[in-house]
Scaffold this motif. Structure first.
Motif, PDB file in Angstrom:
ATOM      1  N   PRO A 178       0.861  -1.099  -0.056  1.00  0.00           N
ATOM      2  CA  PRO A 178      -0.074   0.094  -0.089  1.00  0.00           C
ATOM      3  C   PRO A 178       0.868   1.198  -0.177  1.00  0.00           C
ATOM      4  CG  PRO A 178       0.048  -0.768   2.092  1.00  0.00           C
ATOM      5  CD  PRO A 178       0.964  -1.711   1.188  1.00  0.00           C
ATOM      6  N   HIS A 179       0.108   2.277  -0.481  1.00  0.00           N
ATOM      7  CA  HIS A 179       1.056   3.848  -0.510  1.00  0.00           C
ATOM      8  C   HIS A 179       0.770   4.445   0.658  1.00  0.00           C
ATOM      9  CE1 HIS A 179       1.084   2.843  -5.110  1.00  0.00           C
ATOM     10  NE2 HIS A 179       2.318   2.529  -4.480  1.00  0.00           N
ATOM     11  N   VAL A 180       1.595   5.243   1.202  1.00  0.00           N
ATOM     12  CA  VAL A 180       1.319   6.252   2.332  1.00  0.00           C
ATOM     13  C   VAL A 180       0.365   7.053   1.894  1.00  0.00           C
ATOM     14  CG1 VAL A 180       3.608   5.741   3.305  1.00  0.00           C
ATOM     15  CG2 VAL A 180       3.577   7.375   1.803  1.00  0.00           C
ATOM     16  N   PRO A 181      -0.229   7.551   3.047  1.00  0.00           N
ATOM     17  CA  PRO A 181      -1.278   8.603   2.519  1.00  0.00           C
ATOM     18  C   PRO A 181      -0.588  10.006   1.880  1.00  0.00           C
ATOM     19  CG  PRO A 181      -1.729   8.046   5.023  1.00  0.00           C
ATOM     20  CD  PRO A 181      -0.463   7.541   4.383  1.00  0.00           C
ATOM     21  N   GLU A 182       0.376  10.662   2.637  1.00  0.00           N
ATOM     22  CA  GLU A 182       0.934  11.849   1.804  1.00  0.00           C
ATOM     23  C   GLU A 182       2.379  11.291   1.165  1.00  0.00           C
ATOM     24  OE1 GLU A 182       2.660  16.059   3.154  1.00  0.00           O
ATOM     25  OE2 GLU A 182       2.183  14.797   4.666  1.00  0.00           O
ATOM     26  N   ARG A 183       2.187  11.447  -0.215  1.00  0.00           N
ATOM     27  CA  ARG A 183       3.319  11.161  -1.103  1.00  0.00           C
ATOM     28  C   ARG A 183       4.358  11.782  -1.380  1.00  0.00           C
ATOM     29  NH1 ARG A 183       0.427   7.199  -3.938  1.00  0.00           N
ATOM     30  NH2 ARG A 183       2.581   6.562  -4.654  1.00  0.00           N
ATOM     31  N   GLY A 237       6.329   8.034 -10.466  1.00  0.00           N
ATOM     32  CA  GLY A 237       5.876   8.648  -9.096  1.00  0.00           C
ATOM     33  C   GLY A 237       6.884   9.614  -8.902  1.00  0.00           C
ATOM     34  N   ASN A 238       8.231   9.187  -8.881  1.00  0.00           N
ATOM     35  CA  ASN A 238       9.278  10.164  -8.593  1.00  0.00           C
ATOM     36  C   ASN A 238      10.544   9.274  -9.114  1.00  0.00           C
ATOM     37  OD1 ASN A 238      11.450  11.202  -7.032  1.00  0.00           O
ATOM     38  ND2 ASN A 238      10.054  12.350  -5.547  1.00  0.00           N
ATOM     39  N   GLY A 239      10.900   9.807 -10.106  1.00  0.00           N
ATOM     40  CA  GLY A 239      12.171   9.177 -10.760  1.00  0.00           C
ATOM     41  C   GLY A 239      13.260   8.919 -10.204  1.00  0.00           C
ATOM     42  N   ILE A 240      13.811  10.202  -9.138  1.00  0.00           N
ATOM     43  CA  ILE A 240      14.994   9.978  -8.668  1.00  0.00           C
ATOM     44  C   ILE A 240      14.794   8.982  -7.413  1.00  0.00           C
ATOM     45  CG2 ILE A 240      16.585  11.363  -7.190  1.00  0.00           C
ATOM     46  CD1 ILE A 240      16.075  13.656  -9.260  1.00  0.00           C
ATOM     47  N   MET A 241      13.899   9.491  -6.454  1.00  0.00           N
ATOM     48  CA  MET A 241      13.638   8.488  -5.278  1.00  0.00           C
ATOM     49  C   MET A 241      13.589   7.251  -5.511  1.00  0.00           C
ATOM     50  SD  MET A 241      14.689  10.917  -3.140  1.00  0.00           S
ATOM     51  CE  MET A 241      14.484   9.846  -1.893  1.00  0.00           C
ATOM     52  N   LEU A 242      12.802   6.730  -6.437  1.00  0.00           N
ATOM     53  CA  LEU A 242      12.430   5.522  -6.537  1.00  0.00           C
ATOM     54  C   LEU A 242      13.571   4.624  -7.096  1.00  0.00           C
ATOM     55  CD1 LEU A 242       9.787   3.527  -6.029  1.00  0.00           C
ATOM     56  CD2 LEU A 242       9.427   3.852  -8.315  1.00  0.00           C
ATOM     57  N   VAL A 243      14.850   5.185  -7.640  1.00  0.00           N
ATOM     58  CA  VAL A 243      15.737   4.646  -7.995  1.00  0.00           C
ATOM     59  C   VAL A 243      16.212   3.653  -6.915  1.00  0.00           C
ATOM     60  CG1 VAL A 243      18.499   4.957  -8.330  1.00  0.00           C
ATOM     61  CG2 VAL A 243      16.579   6.144  -9.952  1.00  0.00           C
ATOM     62  N   HIS A 244      16.326   4.251  -5.597  1.00  0.00           N
ATOM     63  CA  HIS A 244      16.981   3.680  -4.443  1.00  0.00           C
ATOM     64  C   HIS A 244      16.444   2.497  -4.072  1.00  0.00           C
ATOM     65  CE1 HIS A 244      17.471   8.175  -4.574  1.00  0.00           C
ATOM     66  NE2 HIS A 244      18.939   7.668  -4.550  1.00  0.00           N
ATOM     67  N   ALA A 245      14.951   2.209  -4.464  1.00  0.00           N
ATOM     68  CA  ALA A 245      14.497   0.852  -4.259  1.00  0.00           C
ATOM     69  C   ALA A 245      15.105  -0.385  -4.721  1.00  0.00           C
ATOM     70  CB  ALA A 245      12.984   0.951  -4.414  1.00  0.00           C
ATOM     71  N   ALA A 246      15.709  -0.148  -5.652  1.00  0.00           N
ATOM     72  CA  ALA A 246      16.472  -1.140  -6.368  1.00  0.00           C
ATOM     73  C   ALA A 246      17.988  -1.266  -6.237  1.00  0.00           C
ATOM     74  CB  ALA A 246      16.445  -0.869  -7.894  1.00  0.00           C
ATOM     75  N   THR A 247      18.593   0.429  -6.083  1.00  0.00           N
ATOM     76  CA  THR A 247      19.935   0.143  -5.804  1.00  0.00           C
ATOM     77  C   THR A 247      20.444  -0.143  -4.394  1.00  0.00           C
ATOM     78  OG1 THR A 247      19.965   2.562  -5.525  1.00  0.00           O
ATOM     79  CG2 THR A 247      20.353   1.749  -7.711  1.00  0.00           C
ATOM     80  N   ILE A 281       6.398   5.181  -0.635  1.00  0.00           N
ATOM     81  CA  ILE A 281       6.444   6.599  -0.550  1.00  0.00           C
ATOM     82  C   ILE A 281       6.376   7.327  -1.769  1.00  0.00           C
ATOM     83  CG2 ILE A 281       7.478   8.610   0.459  1.00  0.00           C
ATOM     84  CD1 ILE A 281       8.755   6.627   2.486  1.00  0.00           C
ATOM     85  N   TYR A 282       7.065   6.575  -2.769  1.00  0.00           N
ATOM     86  CA  TYR A 282       7.520   7.297  -4.105  1.00  0.00           C
ATOM     87  C   TYR A 282       6.802   6.726  -5.531  1.00  0.00           C
ATOM     88  CZ  TYR A 282      10.761   9.892  -1.051  1.00  0.00           C
ATOM     89  OH  TYR A 282      11.117  10.594  -0.222  1.00  0.00           O
ATOM     90  N   ALA A 283       6.333   5.455  -5.238  1.00  0.00           N
ATOM     91  CA  ALA A 283       6.005   4.528  -6.529  1.00  0.00           C
ATOM     92  C   ALA A 283       4.704   5.157  -6.999  1.00  0.00           C
ATOM     93  CB  ALA A 283       5.793   3.156  -6.294  1.00  0.00           C
ATOM     94  N   ALA A 284       4.525   5.319  -8.510  1.00  0.00           N
ATOM     95  CA  ALA A 284       2.937   5.865  -9.083  1.00  0.00           C
ATOM     96  C   ALA A 284       1.945   4.822  -8.864  1.00  0.00           C
ATOM     97  CB  ALA A 284       3.445   6.253 -10.427  1.00  0.00           C
ATOM     98  N   ASP A 285       0.723   5.210  -8.670  1.00  0.00           N
ATOM     99  CA  ASP A 285      -0.173   4.312  -8.435  1.00  0.00           C
ATOM    100  C   ASP A 285      -0.428   3.457  -9.638  1.00  0.00           C
ATOM    101  OD1 ASP A 285      -1.109   5.222  -5.689  1.00  0.00           O
ATOM    102  OD2 ASP A 285      -1.870   6.846  -6.582  1.00  0.00           O
ATOM    103  N   GLU A 286      -0.585   3.980 -10.890  1.00  0.00           N
ATOM    104  CA  GLU A 286      -0.750   3.304 -11.987  1.00  0.00           C
ATOM    105  C   GLU A 286       0.218   2.869 -12.901  1.00  0.00           C
ATOM    106  OE1 GLU A 286      -4.017   2.010 -12.547  1.00  0.00           O
ATOM    107  OE2 GLU A 286      -4.793   2.809 -10.801  1.00  0.00           O
TER     108      GLU A 286
END
Length: 349
Positions: A178-183, A237-247, A281-286
């Motif tokens: 699930p995604h946090v309320p404030e993204r 959703g956030n091109g920069i921040m979501l990078v770190h989910a993999a790195t 926090i950072y991934a897009a919904d769709e």
């Protein structure tokens, strides 16, 4: 990797004259990016890239007080002590083999992987790869001291304890998060929302952690793959921040060979918690359809990342190429994810 030219060591020497952050909280990605550039045969671009990147870096913060084995707990998580921490680890690494220092400090630092948006752990992963694959020398050992010192100074616990014990694969668990309320907020503000996000803890704890250390690298590699492919469809959703989910988990994966086996299972659990937090926090919904990479080789994709020049694009392409190398023939999804970073992140961000 090009080792005889000394390009990586020269770049690290330049970067060690600068601090680990700038503009108050932004991480100095230089050591990570130059290691990736040299690793993928682009040593010829390193100093030119640094000439531009160095212009935004800041001086090394001043020393405050020497950290010792007796009082280190008082300084843990204090960013003002980052230079003190670098000095502490430089002393330890001069006294003992670097693997022994890493094995002692890994379980102390690992719970704080979320600090500085996981950048310190990622920096450790890059230098451990250099040390294990290319050998020890003074600049690389100094870089390990800087990386560990940055991690100790930015050590940050997630506000929820995660103990994965389910049967889900990484791809299944990421898809169910699930995604946090404030993204799209600063990481600490995002982390604070995790305990109150309905279903978050249950989903995170659904991941399967293997019962034997020998099976951990495969599951951790599957996590890196799942996070990389997820970026291909949800990175907008956030091109920069979501990078770190993999790195971040890839940095842990790269460090495993230098660690005792008993630390492998806990490393997977903590890496997964960090990835899950970033995704929530950072991934897009769709999802969207990622770019077409079917006509490109891995070398060409990394060349596009190098030409783009952004440090996040370079680091993510480095991880995506790891995933692509392990994929079946014809599976270009990881390369497409790397192209998505090129598309989403503006040069100079």
């Amino acid at each position: 990797m090009e080792t005889t030219s000394g390009t990586l060591d020269e770049a690290l020497h330049r970067l060690h004259l600068r601090g680990p952050e700038f503009r108050g909280f932004l991480a100095n990605h230089g050591p990570m990016a130059v290691e990736a550039l040299v690793r993928h045969g682009r040593a010829d671009t390193v100093h030119r890239w640094l000439d531009t990147y160095e212009t935004k870096l800041e001086e090394t913060p001043p020393l405050r007080a020497r950290i010792t084995d007796a009082d280190w707990r008082e300084a843990l998580g204090d960013p003002a002590r980052v230079t003190d921490w670098t000095g502490y680890f430089a002393e330890r690494i001069a006294e003992r083999p670097w693997r022994d220092v890493l094995a002692q400090w890994w379980p102390r630092l690992l719970p704080g992987i979320a600090g500085a948006a996981t950048h310190p752990a990622i920096r450790v992963g890059h230098v451990v790869r250099a040390l294990t694959q290319d050998g020890e020398d003074a600049p690389r050992l100094a870089e390990l001291a800087h990386a560990l010192g940055y991690w100790a100074a930015r050590h940050t616990l997630l506000p929820v304890t995660v103990t994965p014990s389910g049967g889900a694969s990484p791809a299944e668990a990421i898809a169910a998060l699930p995604h946090v309320p404030e993204r799209n907020v600063m990481p600490l503000r995002g982390y604070d929302q995790l305990p109150g996000t309905p279903g978050w803890l249950g989903t995170v704890e659904s991941l399967r952690v293997p019962g034997t250390p020998e099976a951990v690298p495969e599951q951790l590699a599957a996590l890196v793959e799942a996070a990389t492919l997820h970026y291909g469809a949800h990175g907008h959703g956030n091109g920069i921040m979501l990078v770190h989910a993999a790195t971040a988990p890839n940095a842990v994966l790269r460090t495993l060979p230098a660690l005792p086996h008993e630390l492998w299972g806990p490393s997977l659990a903590v890496a997964w918690a960090a990835t899950a937090a970033i995704v929530s926090i950072y991934a897009a919904d769709e999802p969207v359809t990622p770019p077409d990479a079917s006509s490109l080789t891995p070398e060409e994709v990394f060349g596009l990342a190098t030409a783009h020049g952004d440090e996040h694009v370079i680091k993510f392409a480095d991880t995506a190429l790891d995933v692509a190398a392990a994929a079946p023939d014809g599976d270009d999804r990881a390369l497409a994810a790397a192209l998505n970073a090129v598309r989403l992140i503006e040069s100079g961000d």
